[in-house]
Each structure stands twice: as C-alpha cells, then as structure tokens.
Enzyme design. Structure first.
Site, PDB file in Angstrom:
ATOM      1  N   SER A 170      26.821 -11.104   0.530  1.00  0.00           N
ATOM      2  CA  SER A 170      28.051 -11.579   1.167  1.00  0.00           C
ATOM      3  C   SER A 170      28.682 -10.390   1.861  1.00  0.00           C
ATOM      4  O   SER A 170      28.682  -9.283   1.312  1.00  0.00           O
ATOM      5  CB  SER A 170      28.987 -12.144   0.086  1.00  0.00           C
ATOM      6  OG  SER A 170      29.773 -13.195   0.588  1.00  0.00           O
ATOM      7  N   ARG A 171      29.197 -10.613   3.080  1.00  0.00           N
ATOM      8  CA  ARG A 171      29.700  -9.486   3.874  1.00  0.00           C
ATOM      9  C   ARG A 171      30.991  -8.930   3.325  1.00  0.00           C
ATOM     10  O   ARG A 171      31.273  -7.751   3.436  1.00  0.00           O
ATOM     11  CB  ARG A 171      29.907  -9.937   5.326  1.00  0.00           C
ATOM     12  CG  ARG A 171      28.654 -10.439   5.995  1.00  0.00           C
ATOM     13  CD  ARG A 171      29.008 -11.236   7.218  1.00  0.00           C
ATOM     14  NE  ARG A 171      29.983 -12.275   6.911  1.00  0.00           N
ATOM     15  CZ  ARG A 171      30.576 -13.064   7.789  1.00  0.00           C
ATOM     16  NH1 ARG A 171      30.283 -12.927   9.069  1.00  0.00           N
ATOM     17  NH2 ARG A 171      31.446 -13.973   7.414  1.00  0.00           N
ATOM     18  N   ASP A 199      32.844 -32.639   7.842  1.00  0.00           N
ATOM     19  CA  ASP A 199      32.413 -31.771   6.731  1.00  0.00           C
ATOM     20  C   ASP A 199      32.624 -32.495   5.393  1.00  0.00           C
ATOM     21  O   ASP A 199      31.683 -32.602   4.605  1.00  0.00           O
ATOM     22  CB  ASP A 199      33.126 -30.418   6.777  1.00  0.00           C
ATOM     23  CG  ASP A 199      32.667 -29.512   5.645  1.00  0.00           C
ATOM     24  OD1 ASP A 199      31.674 -28.793   5.823  1.00  0.00           O
ATOM     25  OD2 ASP A 199      33.267 -29.571   4.555  1.00  0.00           O
ATOM     26  N   LYS A 238      25.466 -28.560   1.729  1.00  0.00           N
ATOM     27  CA  LYS A 238      25.632 -29.596   2.752  1.00  0.00           C
ATOM     28  C   LYS A 238      26.690 -29.131   3.746  1.00  0.00           C
ATOM     29  O   LYS A 238      27.550 -28.337   3.348  1.00  0.00           O
ATOM     30  CB  LYS A 238      26.008 -30.955   2.145  1.00  0.00           C
ATOM     31  CG  LYS A 238      27.167 -30.955   1.159  1.00  0.00           C
ATOM     32  CD  LYS A 238      28.543 -30.577   1.550  1.00  0.00           C
ATOM     33  CE  LYS A 238      29.181 -31.222   2.721  1.00  0.00           C
ATOM     34  NZ  LYS A 238      30.639 -30.823   2.825  1.00  0.00           N
ATOM     35  N   ILE A 246      33.095 -22.562  -2.210  1.00  0.00           N
ATOM     36  CA  ILE A 246      32.227 -23.461  -2.987  1.00  0.00           C
ATOM     37  C   ILE A 246      31.305 -22.664  -3.914  1.00  0.00           C
ATOM     38  O   ILE A 246      30.972 -23.120  -5.008  1.00  0.00           O
ATOM     39  CB  ILE A 246      31.425 -24.422  -2.078  1.00  0.00           C
ATOM     40  CG1 ILE A 246      30.930 -25.616  -2.889  1.00  0.00           C
ATOM     41  CG2 ILE A 246      30.280 -23.729  -1.367  1.00  0.00           C
ATOM     42  CD1 ILE A 246      31.992 -26.441  -3.541  1.00  0.00           C
TER      43      ILE A 246
HETATM   44  P1  NAP Z   1      33.925 -20.502   2.772  1.00  0.00           P
HETATM   45  O1  NAP Z   1      34.957 -20.414   1.695  1.00  0.00           O
HETATM   46  O2  NAP Z   1      34.301 -20.119   4.162  1.00  0.00           O
HETATM   47  O3  NAP Z   1      32.677 -19.672   2.260  1.00  0.00           O
HETATM   48  C1  NAP Z   1      31.531 -19.454   3.022  1.00  0.00           C
HETATM   49  C2  NAP Z   1      31.145 -17.988   2.904  1.00  0.00           C
HETATM   50  O4  NAP Z   1      30.034 -17.768   3.764  1.00  0.00           O
HETATM   51  C3  NAP Z   1      32.256 -17.069   3.352  1.00  0.00           C
HETATM   52  O5  NAP Z   1      33.060 -16.646   2.284  1.00  0.00           O
HETATM   53  C4  NAP Z   1      31.508 -15.903   3.993  1.00  0.00           C
HETATM   54  O6  NAP Z   1      31.312 -14.867   3.055  1.00  0.00           O
HETATM   55  C5  NAP Z   1      30.190 -16.488   4.391  1.00  0.00           C
HETATM   56  N1  NAP Z   1      30.231 -16.687   5.832  1.00  0.00           N
HETATM   57  C6  NAP Z   1      31.189 -17.270   6.557  1.00  0.00           C
HETATM   58  N2  NAP Z   1      30.898 -17.234   7.874  1.00  0.00           N
HETATM   59  C7  NAP Z   1      29.721 -16.604   7.953  1.00  0.00           C
HETATM   60  C8  NAP Z   1      28.928 -16.225   9.041  1.00  0.00           C
HETATM   61  N3  NAP Z   1      29.261 -16.500  10.295  1.00  0.00           N
HETATM   62  N4  NAP Z   1      27.780 -15.577   8.791  1.00  0.00           N
HETATM   63  C9  NAP Z   1      27.444 -15.282   7.513  1.00  0.00           C
HETATM   64  N5  NAP Z   1      28.184 -15.612   6.442  1.00  0.00           N
HETATM   65  C10 NAP Z   1      29.305 -16.259   6.670  1.00  0.00           C
HETATM   66  O7  NAP Z   1      33.351 -21.996   2.891  1.00  0.00           O
HETATM   67  P2  NAP Z   1      33.033 -23.014   1.693  1.00  0.00           P
HETATM   68  O8  NAP Z   1      34.155 -23.961   1.492  1.00  0.00           O
HETATM   69  O9  NAP Z   1      32.526 -22.279   0.516  1.00  0.00           O
HETATM   70  O10 NAP Z   1      31.909 -23.868   2.414  1.00  0.00           O
HETATM   71  C11 NAP Z   1      30.597 -23.395   2.572  1.00  0.00           C
HETATM   72  C12 NAP Z   1      29.680 -24.604   2.625  1.00  0.00           C
HETATM   73  O11 NAP Z   1      29.848 -25.334   1.404  1.00  0.00           O
HETATM   74  C13 NAP Z   1      30.019 -25.587   3.768  1.00  0.00           C
HETATM   75  O12 NAP Z   1      28.864 -26.096   4.346  1.00  0.00           O
HETATM   76  C14 NAP Z   1      30.787 -26.696   3.062  1.00  0.00           C
HETATM   77  O13 NAP Z   1      30.586 -27.958   3.685  1.00  0.00           O
HETATM   78  C15 NAP Z   1      30.133 -26.689   1.693  1.00  0.00           C
HETATM   79  N6  NAP Z   1      31.009 -27.269   0.662  1.00  0.00           N
HETATM   80  C16 NAP Z   1      32.338 -26.898   0.591  1.00  0.00           C
HETATM   81  C17 NAP Z   1      33.170 -27.533  -0.337  1.00  0.00           C
HETATM   82  C18 NAP Z   1      34.632 -27.181  -0.467  1.00  0.00           C
HETATM   83  O14 NAP Z   1      35.361 -27.907  -1.177  1.00  0.00           O
HETATM   84  N7  NAP Z   1      35.160 -26.147   0.143  1.00  0.00           N
HETATM   85  C19 NAP Z   1      32.646 -28.505  -1.192  1.00  0.00           C
HETATM   86  C20 NAP Z   1      31.284 -28.789  -1.118  1.00  0.00           C
HETATM   87  C21 NAP Z   1      30.485 -28.170  -0.183  1.00  0.00           C
HETATM   88  P3  NAP Z   1      31.297 -13.329   3.583  1.00  0.00           P
HETATM   89  O15 NAP Z   1      32.341 -13.223   4.659  1.00  0.00           O
HETATM   90  O16 NAP Z   1      31.589 -12.532   2.364  1.00  0.00           O
HETATM   91  O17 NAP Z   1      29.921 -13.122   4.134  1.00  0.00           O
END
Ligand code: NAP
Length: 309
Positions: A36-37, A168, A90, A14
């Site tokens: 970011s890690r 989610d 969110k 996101i």
């Molecule tokens: P994602 O692709 O998994 O990205 C989240 C990032 O946060 C990861 O790339 C990771 O980066 C970091 N992370 C993951 N686990 C972690 C941990 N345990 N501790 C610290 N950092 C961590 O997920 P996303 O889809 O972007 O979603 C993130 C948020 O945005 C969620 O709450 C989701 O509901 C919201 N969202 C998502 C979407 C969608 O379409 N995907 C749409 C709207 C809102 P590093 O490993 O580099 O640290």
C-alpha cells in the site's frame, strides 16, 4: 496442506473493515505481506507497491486486491505473471473486456482468479434462491440507497471514470438478484443522475424485463441520509419475498425467515481457499454486465454538484 501465504494490496477501508478480520479467522490462509502506498500494517512485511512485494516475496501463493477497480487489471495481470493466484474485490474491474482477459490469462497459467461478490454470501441469499426456484416471479423491486459520505468518505475515485459512482454499491444488489432469480433479465431503460462536477452517477433508476416480460426495477441513490435502505422485494405466485439489510434478513410474506450472523467476508475467503485447492477460477460477470448496459443505454441527467464536505 500448510496455510497459503497471502499478500494484500490496497490497505484502505474495506481491507481494514473486512479483509483483515476474515483473513485472521481463516486457518487455511496466512496474511504475510501488505502493499500500500500510504499505509502499513503491524506484524507483516510492508511494501509501497505490488511490484516491490512480488520481487521481495517469491514465496507468496496469492494476492488479494482491495484497490479501486480502475487499477486492478494491471495489478492482477502482474500478479498472475508472477505465478500468483488472485482474488479481486468487487466490481472485478473497470471494463468487461479486461476481466474476461484476466480469466483467460488465469486459465492459461493454471492459477485461480476469484471475482468476489461479497453480498452473495449474505445470510438470506442462499435460502432466497432456493425458495424462488420453485415460484413464478411476478415483479422485482430493488431499493439500494445509502449515504456516500458515510460509506465512502473522501473516496474521490468513486466519481471518476471507472469508479462507477452509485453502481459501486448498486452492483451488490445486482450480484444478489442475478444469483437468486431463476431467469435472466435484460435492461430496457435507465436514467443516470450525474453531478455537474463529476463523471459518474450519484443516482440511477433501471428498468429490466425478463424473457416473459416480468419487470425488474432498481432505484439506486447515494444521497440518502438517515436510515439506509438495501432492500430487494420479489412478488411471486406464493406471496412476497423480501431480502432486507443487504441480504442479511429474509422475509417471506412479511415474516422473518432467516436471521444469521453476517459472514460475508469469511465466506469469501473460505471459497478462495477452496478454489486454491484445485487452482480453479470463479468469475461471474453478470452483475458487471448489467452495469455496463446501464452506461450504454442510460439517459444522463446533470444534477447538483457534489462535494464530500
Ligand atoms: P479505499 O478506502 O479508497 O481503499 C482502497 C485503497 O487502495 C486505498 O487506501 C489506496 O491505498 C489504494 N489505492 C487507491 N487508489 C489507488 C491507485 N490509483 N493505485 C493503487 N492503489 C490505490 O476504498 P475501499 O472502500 O476500501 O474500496 C476498495 C474496493 O473495495 C472497491 O472496489 C469497493 O467497491 C470495494 N468495497 C468497498 C466497500 C466499502 O464499504 N467501502 C465494501 C465492499 C467492497 P494506498 O494509497 O495506501 O495505496
């Protein structure tokens, strides 16, 4: 006022799809750092953790947390303690209590806490709210069905405790319905389908009632392949309102009423910039409260195990 210096945490899907372009387009906000890690971004300072970013860049005004909800509380608390304003993706946290506590902390230290609901900024939502304010609501049906493999590829965290599973995306529908319906509604029954190898539901059916007995039903499913469905139908004394495609299209009695370009994340960052002007907060927990109620009241059914590939 010079542009506020922003640090982004969690450079995942996101952040790349929506936060980076929205920040780029906002003249009041300047993305200067990323924590970011496992990922870095060209043109800004990069850090492996929020802690390292806060230590090295005292000049940051605010952080935007794009990490999964289960880790956001600790990060938000750390950022507030360092005197930064905070924007939360969110769902704003893993529990109601922790987000309420963050709101108190932000208030006590005079910093902004913004719990975002991007779907509320979808183009049809404001007009839907206005139209429904003058109508008698007879029935509400929510269908929010998407393919988890497409929208959350490999995101194992989503099925862990605190990941919320199908809630989610489902919470986005609840964020719209709580914004457009003139009256409060309450969960009466829920069924949660949980894969045998997972902790969070892959589908859920919810039945709410408002104070007058009006039915609000929701059907959430993460297993939908092919065309995706993000629809809300509201039957009223003046006919049916439908918000389709996640709120981007509004139909009144079947006729397309409103179609504007999607501006959800630009809308969120415009609101964040506005809140920063007065260090005000915006934390509405209504959508998360309904999800918490579903986990409290829901009947669990164990269904087929789920793997991403
Ligand atoms: P994602 O692709 O998994 O990205 C989240 C990032 O946060 C990861 O790339 C990771 O980066 C970091 N992370 C993951 N686990 C972690 C941990 N345990 N501790 C610290 N950092 C961590 O997920 P996303 O889809 O972007 O979603 C993130 C948020 O945005 C969620 O709450 C989701 O509901 C919201 N969202 C998502 C979407 C969608 O379409 N995907 C749409 C709207 C809102 P590093 O490993 O580099 O640290």
């Amino acid at each position: 006022m010079p542009a506020r210096k922003i640090g982004l945490v969690g450079l995942g899907k996101i952040a790349r799809d929506q936060h980076l372009p929205a920040l780029d387009a906002n003249p009041d906000l300047d993305l200067v750092a990323v924590a970011s890690r496992n990922a870095t971004l060209d043109g800004v300072a990069n850090f492996p953790s929020l802690e390292a970013m806060l230590d090295a860049m005292p000049e940051l005004d605010a952080v935007t947390l794009c990490t999964p909800p289960a880790v956001r509380y600790d990060q938000a608390l750390q950022a507030l303690a360092a005197g930064k304003h905070v924007m939360l993706e969110k769902p704003p946290g893993a529990t109601l209590s922790e987000v309420e506590h963050l709101a108190l902390k932000a208030d006590a230290c005079g910093r902004t806490l913004f719990a975002t609901w991007h779907s509320r900024h979808a183009p049809g939502v404001a007009r839907a709210r206005e139209w429904l304010a003058e109508r008698e609501i007879r029935r509400v049906r929510i269908e929010w069905k998407e393919d988890v493999r497409v929208w959350h590829p490999g995101q194992e965290w989503i099925f862990e405790p605190g990941g919320m599973g199908v809630f989610d995306p489902g919470i986005n529908a609840l964020s719209i319905v709580t914004a457009i319906l003139p009256q409060a509604f309450f969960l009466k029954e829920a069924t949660l389908q949980v894969p045998a190898n997972r902790q969070a539901p892959i589908a859920a059916q919810l039945a709410f009632r408002d104070g007058r007995g009006t039915s609000v039903e929701a059907d959430f499913d993460f297993r939908q392949t092919g065309p995706q469905t993000w629809d809300i139908h509201v039957d009223t004394d003046a006919g049916r309102l439908t918000l389709s495609k996640g709120g981007s299209e509004l139909y009144l009695e079947g006729a397309l009423e409103h179609s504007a370009p999607e501006q959800e994340y630009p809308g969120l960052y415009a609101r964040f910039a506005e809140l920063l002007e007065s260090s005000a907060s915006d934390v509405d927990l209504a959508p998360l409260r309904h999800v918490a109620d579903a986990f409290l009241l829901g009947r669990r059914e164990i269904v087929e195990a789920f793997e991403f590939d």
